[in-house]
Enzyme design. Sequence first.
Site, PDB file in Angstrom:
ATOM      1  N   ARG A  37       0.881  -1.177   0.000  1.00  0.00           N
ATOM      2  CA  ARG A  37       0.000   0.000   0.000  1.00  0.00           C
ATOM      3  C   ARG A  37       0.910   1.215   0.000  1.00  0.00           C
ATOM      4  NH1 ARG A  37      -5.304   1.441   3.477  1.00  0.00           N
ATOM      5  NH2 ARG A  37      -6.081   0.044   1.858  1.00  0.00           N
TER       6      ARG A  37
ATOM      7  N   HIS B 241      -7.232   0.640  -6.478  1.00  0.00           N
ATOM      8  CA  HIS B 241      -7.484  -0.205  -5.300  1.00  0.00           C
ATOM      9  C   HIS B 241      -8.197  -1.484  -5.770  1.00  0.00           C
ATOM     10  CE1 HIS B 241      -7.753  -1.395  -1.270  1.00  0.00           C
ATOM     11  NE2 HIS B 241      -8.576  -0.507  -0.767  1.00  0.00           N
TER      12      HIS B 241
ATOM     13  N   GLN C  38     -10.118  -3.940  -3.313  1.00  0.00           N
ATOM     14  CA  GLN C  38     -11.422  -3.459  -2.873  1.00  0.00           C
ATOM     15  C   GLN C  38     -12.476  -3.729  -3.948  1.00  0.00           C
ATOM     16  OE1 GLN C  38     -12.344  -1.791   0.203  1.00  0.00           O
ATOM     17  NE2 GLN C  38     -14.306  -2.363  -0.662  1.00  0.00           N
TER      18      GLN C  38
ATOM     19  N   ASP D  63     -17.211   7.361  -2.012  1.00  0.00           N
ATOM     20  CA  ASP D  63     -15.971   7.294  -1.233  1.00  0.00           C
ATOM     21  C   ASP D  63     -15.661   8.705  -0.727  1.00  0.00           C
ATOM     22  OD1 ASP D  63     -13.535   6.465  -0.126  1.00  0.00           O
ATOM     23  OD2 ASP D  63     -12.461   6.467  -2.043  1.00  0.00           O
TER      24      ASP D  63
ATOM     25  N   ARG E 291     -13.638  -8.464   1.575  1.00  0.00           N
ATOM     26  CA  ARG E 291     -12.214  -8.214   1.358  1.00  0.00           C
ATOM     27  C   ARG E 291     -11.420  -9.477   1.700  1.00  0.00           C
ATOM     28  NH1 ARG E 291     -10.164  -3.098   1.510  1.00  0.00           N
ATOM     29  NH2 ARG E 291      -8.289  -4.205   0.839  1.00  0.00           N
TER      30      ARG E 291
HETATM   31  N1  NVA Z   1      -9.902   6.845  -1.593  1.00  0.00           N
HETATM   32  C1  NVA Z   1      -9.581   6.371  -0.262  1.00  0.00           C
HETATM   33  C2  NVA Z   1      -9.844   4.891  -0.166  1.00  0.00           C
HETATM   34  C3  NVA Z   1      -9.557   4.302   1.182  1.00  0.00           C
HETATM   35  C4  NVA Z   1      -9.812   2.829   1.212  1.00  0.00           C
HETATM   36  C5  NVA Z   1      -8.124   6.686   0.047  1.00  0.00           C
HETATM   37  O1  NVA Z   1      -7.265   6.479  -0.818  1.00  0.00           O
HETATM   38  O2  NVA Z   1      -7.840   7.158   1.147  1.00  0.00           O
HETATM   39  N1   CP Z   2     -11.234  -0.004   2.299  1.00  0.00           N
HETATM   40  C1   CP Z   2      -9.975  -0.104   2.754  1.00  0.00           C
HETATM   41  O1   CP Z   2      -9.031  -0.380   2.009  1.00  0.00           O
HETATM   42  O2   CP Z   2      -9.848   0.048   4.096  1.00  0.00           O
HETATM   43  P1   CP Z   2      -8.475   0.225   4.904  1.00  0.00           P
HETATM   44  O3   CP Z   2      -7.902   1.558   4.520  1.00  0.00           O
HETATM   45  O4   CP Z   2      -8.919   0.176   6.334  1.00  0.00           O
HETATM   46  O5   CP Z   2      -7.553  -0.899   4.566  1.00  0.00           O
END
Ligand code: NVA
Ligand code: CP
Length: 302
Positions: A102, A129, A132, A219, A288
Amino acid sequence: MKHLMKMLDLSPEEILEILDLADKLKFEIKNGIRHKILSGKTLGMIFQKSSTRTRVSFETGMYQLGGHALFLSSNDLQIGRGESTKDTARVLSRYLDGVMIRTFDQEEVETLASFGNIPIINGLTDFAHPCQVLADLQTIREYKRSFDGLKFCYIGDGNNMANSLAVGALKVGMEVALACPKGYEPDQKVLEFASNYPCFNLTTEPLEAAKDADIVYTDVWSSMGQEDEANERKKIFSGKYQVNKELMDIAHADAMVLHCLPAHRGEEITNEVLEQHANEIFDEAENRLHAQKAVMVKLMKG
Ligand code: NVA
Ligand code: CP
């Protein structure tokens, strides 16, 4: 399929194979059937951003499959002190059987994949992502039985989720409508891909995108790494880019609501709508685990 880097890389058949395996693994674990398919294998998990779902579901999933997951915070790795991604990839390939990362830049994931010789899984970048979206598609199919004839809409920022959802939803055959403010559209590569699909529509009007939608997705207005822009974004998105009762009245009567979480109630979604659709949203979070177990089996079984 060697890596999971972004939805653009997957064929519709590969997506459906992952979803079928995810359904099978979900059924089995719920019925007490555990296969130690990844026994003796180790997944490294590099986190340069916070996480609740991704971290816990990967670690638990790996345990359920008989393997081991290592949490590697970038604060502790030499990567945090400037060791290159290229060298890190070559070193980690000597110890591990797979890496989930990540991070910010999609390039970093692609570099890990090209310099290492083990499967790389994108656990979120600024661009994508995919983990997800696989869980989201699994959830949609569970509730709606098939993707045929469904309209998917996304309301909000053209971010990593919008990029990945648009591609994933089009690949499995859904009609896709996105409503994003001007200047906050999805990535150009995604728009180019989507331009091949007559059933794709990008608008600035949430009520147009949500009309007769079977799935309403949103989101956060500011993603991780955009904290400095949060106030500016709030001004632009407020009052319009929200999943609320008025918007749900335009969608199909039995529309489902999904959110990748974490949610900012009162911003991109009202508390009322989130709680009315909590079943779907938390099934989505659960998936997930199942979807990523399927990805790990596909990539790491050997
Ligand atoms: N768009 C959000 C998704 C989190 C799962 C981010 O990147 O923070
Ligand atoms: N949706 C998601 O990826 O959640 P986290 O940021 O908690 O991993």
